[in-house]
Design a protein around this motif. Structure first.
Motif, PDB file in Angstrom:
ATOM      1  N   VAL A  63       0.834  -1.202   0.000  1.00 51.65           N
ATOM      2  CA  VAL A  63       0.000   0.000   0.000  1.00 51.65           C
ATOM      3  C   VAL A  63       0.868   1.252   0.000  1.00 51.65           C
ATOM      4  O   VAL A  63       1.719   1.430   0.860  1.00 51.65           O
ATOM      5  CB  VAL A  63      -0.914   0.012   1.251  1.00 51.65           C
ATOM      6  N   GLU A  65      -0.778   4.355  -1.169  1.00 55.78           N
ATOM      7  CA  GLU A  65      -1.686   5.499  -1.168  1.00 55.78           C
ATOM      8  C   GLU A  65      -2.939   5.154  -0.386  1.00 55.78           C
ATOM      9  O   GLU A  65      -3.313   3.982  -0.256  1.00 55.78           O
ATOM     10  CB  GLU A  65      -2.028   5.930  -2.589  1.00 55.78           C
ATOM     11  N   LYS A  66      -3.569   6.202   0.103  1.00 52.18           N
ATOM     12  CA  LYS A  66      -4.721   6.027   0.966  1.00 52.18           C
ATOM     13  C   LYS A  66      -5.846   5.258   0.276  1.00 52.18           C
ATOM     14  O   LYS A  66      -6.535   4.463   0.912  1.00 52.18           O
ATOM     15  CB  LYS A  66      -5.200   7.417   1.398  1.00 52.18           C
ATOM     16  N   SER A  67      -6.013   5.491  -1.014  1.00 52.13           N
ATOM     17  CA  SER A  67      -7.157   4.905  -1.719  1.00 52.13           C
ATOM     18  C   SER A  67      -7.092   3.376  -1.776  1.00 52.13           C
ATOM     19  O   SER A  67      -8.107   2.727  -1.961  1.00 52.13           O
ATOM     20  CB  SER A  67      -7.237   5.464  -3.141  1.00 52.13           C
ATOM     21  N   THR A  68      -5.909   2.812  -1.625  1.00 50.85           N
ATOM     22  CA  THR A  68      -5.805   1.347  -1.665  1.00 50.85           C
ATOM     23  C   THR A  68      -5.597   0.738  -0.278  1.00 50.85           C
ATOM     24  O   THR A  68      -5.394  -0.462  -0.158  1.00 50.85           O
ATOM     25  CB  THR A  68      -4.632   0.905  -2.573  1.00 50.85           C
ATOM     26  N   ASN A  71      -9.433  -0.860   5.678  1.00 49.90           N
ATOM     27  CA  ASN A  71      -9.712  -0.470   7.059  1.00 49.90           C
ATOM     28  C   ASN A  71      -8.965  -1.426   7.983  1.00 49.90           C
ATOM     29  O   ASN A  71      -8.653  -2.554   7.594  1.00 49.90           O
ATOM     30  CB  ASN A  71     -11.208  -0.564   7.357  1.00 49.90           C
ATOM     31  N   PRO A  84      -8.305   4.511   7.097  1.00 52.56           N
ATOM     32  CA  PRO A  84      -7.149   5.094   6.415  1.00 52.56           C
ATOM     33  C   PRO A  84      -7.109   6.613   6.508  1.00 52.56           C
ATOM     34  O   PRO A  84      -8.150   7.276   6.449  1.00 52.56           O
ATOM     35  CB  PRO A  84      -7.350   4.676   4.948  1.00 52.56           C
TER      36      PRO A  84
END
Ligand SMILES: [Zn+2]
Length: 107
Positions: A63, A65-68, A71, A84
């Motif tokens: 991971v 980036e936040k989008s991937t 929780n 995230p």
């Protein structure tokens, strides 16, 4: 496993670190081993300070980036523990902890 990582983030927080274990407040299942730098309330878990367990490390190691980011949930009862976030000041990925969802102890 008990080796403390030190770098500029540690220094930025006063140089002291401790290892914590967070458990699910609902069922008591251990969620994460974490190295906390500095003093103060534990509000978020930086991904680069998560020490275990292996399955969690596996799920976050790719991971960037936040989008991937997933929780943070209890793998026993599925309680939501963290969501995230990006700590903008340092541009670091982290889980924002849900208040009351966990208990912690120092190793
Ligand atoms: Zn649980």
């Amino acid at each position: 496993m008990k080796v403390i990582k030190k770098n500029r983030f540690t220094k930025a927080r006063g140089g002291s670190s401790k290892l914590l274990v967070l458990s699910c407040a609902k069922c008591g299942n251990e969620i994460v081993n974490y190295q906390k730098d500095g003093i103060g309330t534990l509000l978020r878990l930086y991904l680069d300070r998560i020490r275990g367990p292996r399955e969690l490390l596996n799920s976050i190691e790719s991971v960037h980036e936040k989008s991937t980011m997933p929780n943070l949930v209890c793998d026993h009862c599925s309680a939501l523990i963290g969501v995230p976030m990006i700590y903008e000041v340092e541009n670091r990925l982290a889980f924002r902890l849900i208040r009351g969802s966990f208990s912690k102890k120092t190793l």
